[in-house]
Design a protein around this motif. Structure first.
Motif, mmCIF file in Angstrom:
data_model
loop_
_atom_site.group_PDB
_atom_site.id
_atom_site.type_symbol
_atom_site.label_atom_id
_atom_site.label_comp_id
_atom_site.label_asym_id
_atom_site.label_seq_id
_atom_site.Cartn_x
_atom_site.Cartn_y
_atom_site.Cartn_z
ATOM 1 N N ALA A 171 20.753 15.199 25.762
ATOM 2 C CA ALA A 171 20.495 15.874 24.488
ATOM 3 C C ALA A 171 21.791 16.402 23.870
ATOM 4 N N LEU A 172 22.674 16.961 24.703
ATOM 5 C CA LEU A 172 23.956 17.462 24.193
ATOM 6 C C LEU A 172 24.824 16.333 23.646
ATOM 7 N N ILE A 173 24.793 15.189 24.297
ATOM 8 C CA ILE A 173 25.568 14.048 23.818
ATOM 9 C C ILE A 173 25.037 13.590 22.460
ATOM 10 N N CYS A 174 23.720 13.515 22.327
ATOM 11 C CA CYS A 174 23.137 13.133 21.032
ATOM 12 C C CYS A 174 23.554 14.126 19.947
ATOM 13 N N LEU A 175 23.500 15.418 20.268
ATOM 14 C CA LEU A 175 23.895 16.446 19.308
ATOM 15 C C LEU A 175 25.383 16.354 18.987
ATOM 16 N N SER A 176 26.195 16.025 19.985
ATOM 17 C CA SER A 176 27.646 15.964 19.782
ATOM 18 C C SER A 176 28.041 14.915 18.756
#
Length: 216
Positions: A171-176
């Motif tokens: 999820a953090l990678i998608c947000l990044s």
């Protein structure tokens, strides 16, 4: 270390043959002259702030995909094959879409707002990766694939914290991708949609068998 499959290693390594093909297609498309493209940004993208701290999870995408693949190769061969099938299908379909519908985004700041190690890293990413071929986002597709593969791995079925950690990192990678202006909301949505469409046939039998065992 116990192997879940005693078949020769090379028999499963053939499932990685899509990777050099994808890399060749990616490099060719990145260098293809593009006079115009479909710009994928929406008004909402202009409201998303730039935050260089998110370059850290963005870069963790590469070791995440490799680590998941290597772990599955030695601990759960069937899950490894499903992981490779998901990634190969997702990445090659993305390359086909880039070829058929040239696309890009115009969100990258002309001048980064600060000067520090993280913004220098972002600038380096901008230099080696163009602002084209962004829809759907393969960063999103790869993150979804890695999280699904961790969930799918039989050796990790009792490691709930690890499964949750993989989901949070994905999820953090998608947000990044949004917060360092590498992708747009539409690119992320396209990656999630395509990932869901591919996951359905790839993991359908696994999900059905687990549901059957729980109901038995």
């Amino acid at each position: 270390m116990r192997f879940s499959d005693r078949s020769p290693l090379w028999e499963d390594l053939k499932y990685t043959l899509w990777l050099p093909l994808y890399l060749l297609l990616f490099l060719a498309l990145e260098r293809m002259p593009m006079d115009s493209y479909w710009a994928t940004q929406l008004p909402v993208d202009a409201r998303i702030p730039f935050c260089e701290w998110f370059v850290i999870p963005y870069c963790l995408w590469y070791p995440l995909l490799a680590a998941v693949g290597l772990y599955l190769l030695f601990r759960d061969r069937a899950a490894f094959r499903r992981y490779m099938l998901f990634l190969g299908t997702a990445f090659l379909l993305s390359a086909l879409l880039w070829f058929l519908i040239p696309n890009g985004q115009d969100l990258r700041p002309a001048v980064l707002p600060r000067e520090n190690f993280l913004t220098a890293l972002v600038a380096g990413l901008y230099h080696i990766d163009t602002n084209t071929n962004v829809f759907p986002s393969v960063h999103v597709l790869g993150s979804v694939g890695a999280a699904l593969a961790v969930w799918d791995c039989g050796a990790l079925k009792r490691r709930q914290a690890l499964r949750a950690g993989a989901a949070v990192l994905a999820a953090l990678i998608c947000l990044s991708t949004l917060l360092i202006k590498q992708h747009t909301v539409l690119d992320v949505a396209g990656g999630l949609l395509l990932g869901g469409m591919i996951a359905r046939p790839v993991y359908r039998h696994t999900l059905e068998s687990r549901i059957s065992r729980k109901l038995a």
